[in-house]
Scaffold this active site. Structure first.
Site, PDB file in Angstrom:
ATOM      1  N   THR A  54       0.865  -1.172   0.000  1.00 11.94           N
ATOM      2  CA  THR A  54       0.000   0.000   0.000  1.00 11.94           C
ATOM      3  C   THR A  54       0.906   1.227   0.000  1.00 11.94           C
ATOM      4  OG1 THR A  54      -0.121   0.270   2.408  1.00 11.94           O
ATOM      5  CG2 THR A  54      -1.655  -1.301   1.397  1.00 11.94           C
ATOM      6  N   CYS A  55       0.322   2.398   0.145  1.00 13.72           N
ATOM      7  CA  CYS A  55       1.119   3.615   0.116  1.00 13.72           C
ATOM      8  C   CYS A  55       2.041   3.736   1.324  1.00 13.72           C
ATOM      9  CB  CYS A  55       0.208   4.839   0.040  1.00 13.72           C
ATOM     10  SG  CYS A  55      -0.914   4.992   1.447  1.00 13.72           S
ATOM     11  N   ARG A  57       2.999   0.696   3.436  1.00 13.08           N
ATOM     12  CA  ARG A  57       3.482  -0.579   3.967  1.00 13.08           C
ATOM     13  C   ARG A  57       3.734  -1.559   2.832  1.00 13.08           C
ATOM     14  NH1 ARG A  57       1.165  -2.512   8.159  1.00 13.08           N
ATOM     15  NH2 ARG A  57      -0.235  -0.731   8.486  1.00 13.08           N
ATOM     16  N   SER A 110      -3.140   0.806  11.004  1.00 10.52           N
ATOM     17  CA  SER A 110      -3.159   1.694   9.848  1.00 10.52           C
ATOM     18  C   SER A 110      -2.639   3.084  10.209  1.00 10.52           C
ATOM     19  CB  SER A 110      -4.582   1.833   9.296  1.00 10.52           C
ATOM     20  OG  SER A 110      -5.023   0.616   8.749  1.00 10.52           O
ATOM     21  N   GLY A 189      -6.714  26.235  -5.961  1.00 10.55           N
ATOM     22  CA  GLY A 189      -5.767  25.147  -5.731  1.00 10.55           C
ATOM     23  C   GLY A 189      -6.316  23.850  -6.300  1.00 10.55           C
ATOM     24  N   ALA A 190      -5.433  23.041  -6.901  1.00 10.50           N
ATOM     25  CA  ALA A 190      -5.872  21.780  -7.517  1.00 10.50           C
ATOM     26  C   ALA A 190      -4.938  20.644  -7.127  1.00 10.50           C
ATOM     27  CB  ALA A 190      -5.932  21.927  -9.037  1.00 10.50           C
ATOM     28  N   GLY A 191      -4.437  20.690  -5.894  1.00 16.69           N
ATOM     29  CA  GLY A 191      -3.550  19.631  -5.413  1.00 16.69           C
ATOM     30  C   GLY A 191      -4.313  18.421  -4.916  1.00 16.69           C
ATOM     31  N   THR A 193      -5.212  17.449  -1.927  1.00 23.17           N
ATOM     32  CA  THR A 193      -6.281  17.714  -0.958  1.00 23.17           C
ATOM     33  C   THR A 193      -7.561  18.133  -1.658  1.00 23.17           C
ATOM     34  OG1 THR A 193      -4.708  18.341   0.769  1.00 23.17           O
ATOM     35  CG2 THR A 193      -6.974  19.129   1.015  1.00 23.17           C
ATOM     36  N   ASN A 194      -7.460  19.076  -2.568  1.00 20.14           N
ATOM     37  CA  ASN A 194      -8.661  19.524  -3.276  1.00 20.14           C
ATOM     38  C   ASN A 194      -9.198  18.468  -4.236  1.00 20.14           C
ATOM     39  OD1 ASN A 194      -9.044  21.908  -1.976  1.00 20.14           O
ATOM     40  ND2 ASN A 194      -8.147  23.207  -3.569  1.00 20.14           N
TER      41      ASN A 194
END
Length: 405
Positions: A54-55, A57, A110, A189-191, A193-194
């Site tokens: 996973t991202c 582990r 997790s 913003g278009a990162g 999070t958004n």
């Protein structure tokens, strides 16, 4: 019990994500994951193997009677591909290994306690390894119990309640304010999070999204998912005159993006008291003077973080209950595995008893049976078939009861 079951794992708790990534890349490079895992089984290094990444582990669950030492680790990959981080992988065996995976699938281990995504990832990884022929009887029993235990944790505890994601919490706050489906949502913003925010907005049925971003292409990519979507370069924001009902801001800027002057311009003459402003930037994207100078519904990152930590405290309390659930399943796994060992050990009984019957009928007592009249011969054979079944069932039942007791 299950001492031949092993785990090699590296997680966010003990290593940087970059280190985990080097191991994942070594196994999955050139789309040869299946080939690499299959070779481990075919070469006799492992009997069964399950691979999960996973991202945050990487986990190798496998069965072997070989010693799992540094030499074993180095044999998992071609010598030229072994990343240094392999030496950092934690090794667990037996019931400790199984319990660790109970905690993983149950989201106790997790990065975000209580998030159910990991169980889906676990099941997908298991199904893939099963289709590749890497899963045998032992890992089937273990993995099935892991899934059952995780489901029980989610259904018997409240570990997944009270969101701890600031994005989720911000959207919950927005829903409480009940903006209409056609509310004008302006996003700066278009990162990442958004991107997550737009998924919530889409699911909630919102229609109107305008995005401003340094790169116009990313802004358009986010807005394209909405019927009334538009994406612009951030440099064009001073020309925007359509107003907004909800303003969502999250940029990577070190300085506030929404100054009092820009906020006044974006209002396009509307009353600020009817507006909602959600600031997810770190540091804040909405200037303090903007917040202090106007009356509007403001949702800031510090407010959300405090709520997230409060909710995480609630989930930590639920972890205690979750451990009780997992220990129950650990005991049930031991019983189920002992029963399976019994079934394997006694699997030869039916054929051996059938062979004894066949020898008795066709060799030892063949002459006597031949002299019997048809009805008597038929009755005798039916009696022997009945006794054959009983002779198989009685010891199996006794052994099962002994295990359960």
């Amino acid at each position: 019990m299950l001492q031949h079951v092993h785990i090699l794992t590296l997680t966010h708790r003990h290593a940087k994500l970059k280190a985990i990534g080097t191991i994942v890349a070594a196994f999955e490079a050139e789309d040869k994951l299946r080939e690499r895992l299959t070779s481990l089984k075919e070469d006799g290094k492992v009997d069964e193997i399950f691979y999960l990444s996973t991202c945050n582990r990487i986990t190798l669950l496998f069965t072997t009677h070989k010693k799992v030492d540094q030499k074993f680790r180095e044999a998992l990959l071609p010598s030229s591909d072994i990343p240094a981080a392999m030496a950092e992988m934690e090794h667990l065996s037996g019931m400790k290994a199984v319990y660790h995976l109970f905690e993983v699938a149950g989201s106790i281990d997790s990065l975000v306690v209580g998030e159910r995504q990991i169980l889906g990832q676990f099941r997908e990884a298991y199904e893939r390894c099963r289709e590749w022929g890497l899963i045998g009887d032992d890992l089937r029993i273990v993995c099935n119990r892991i899934v059952l235990a995780a489901k029980d944790v989610y259904s018997s505890t409240r570990i997944g309640e009270k969101s701890v994601s600031v994005v989720s919490l911000s959207m919950q706050q927005l829903q409480k304010l009940q903006p209409g489906a056609d509310a004008r949502i302006l996003m700066i913003g278009a990162g990442q999070t958004n991107l997550l925010v737009t998924k919530f907005l889409k699911k909630a049925g919102h229609q109107h999204l305008t995005v401003f971003n340094r790169t116009q292409e990313r802004a358009q990519n986010l807005s394209n998912a909405f019927p009334k979507g538009a994406g612009y370069a951030l440099s064009e924001i001073s020309s925007y005159e359509e107003g907004f009902d909800v303003l969502i801001v999250c940029t990577g800027s070190a300085e506030p993006t929404v100054t009092p002057e820009l906020f006044h311009w974006l209002l396009a003459g509307d009353d600020p008291r009817d507006k909602v402003v959600i600031d997810l930037g770190v540091p804040a994207d909405v200037a303090e003077s903007t917040v202090a100078g106007h009356e509007f519904e403001y949702v800031g990152i510090e407010q959300l973080r405090a709520l997230a930590e409060e909710n995480m405290g609630f989930r930590r309390e639920e972890i205690k209950r979750a451990h009780g659930v997992l220990h129950k399943h650990l005991g049930e796994l031991e019983t189920a595995y002992r029963q399976r060992l019994l079934e394997r050990a006694m699997s030869h009984l039916p054929q051996e008893i059938k062979a004894i019957k066949h020898t008795a009928v066709n060799q030892i007592f063949a002459k006597e049976i031949k002299d019997l009249d048809p009805d008597t011969r038929d009755l005798m054979l039916r009696m022997m078939s009945y006794m054959e079944k009983r002779c198989i069932g009685i010891p199996m039942k006794a052994a099962r009861e002994a295990i359960l007791n």
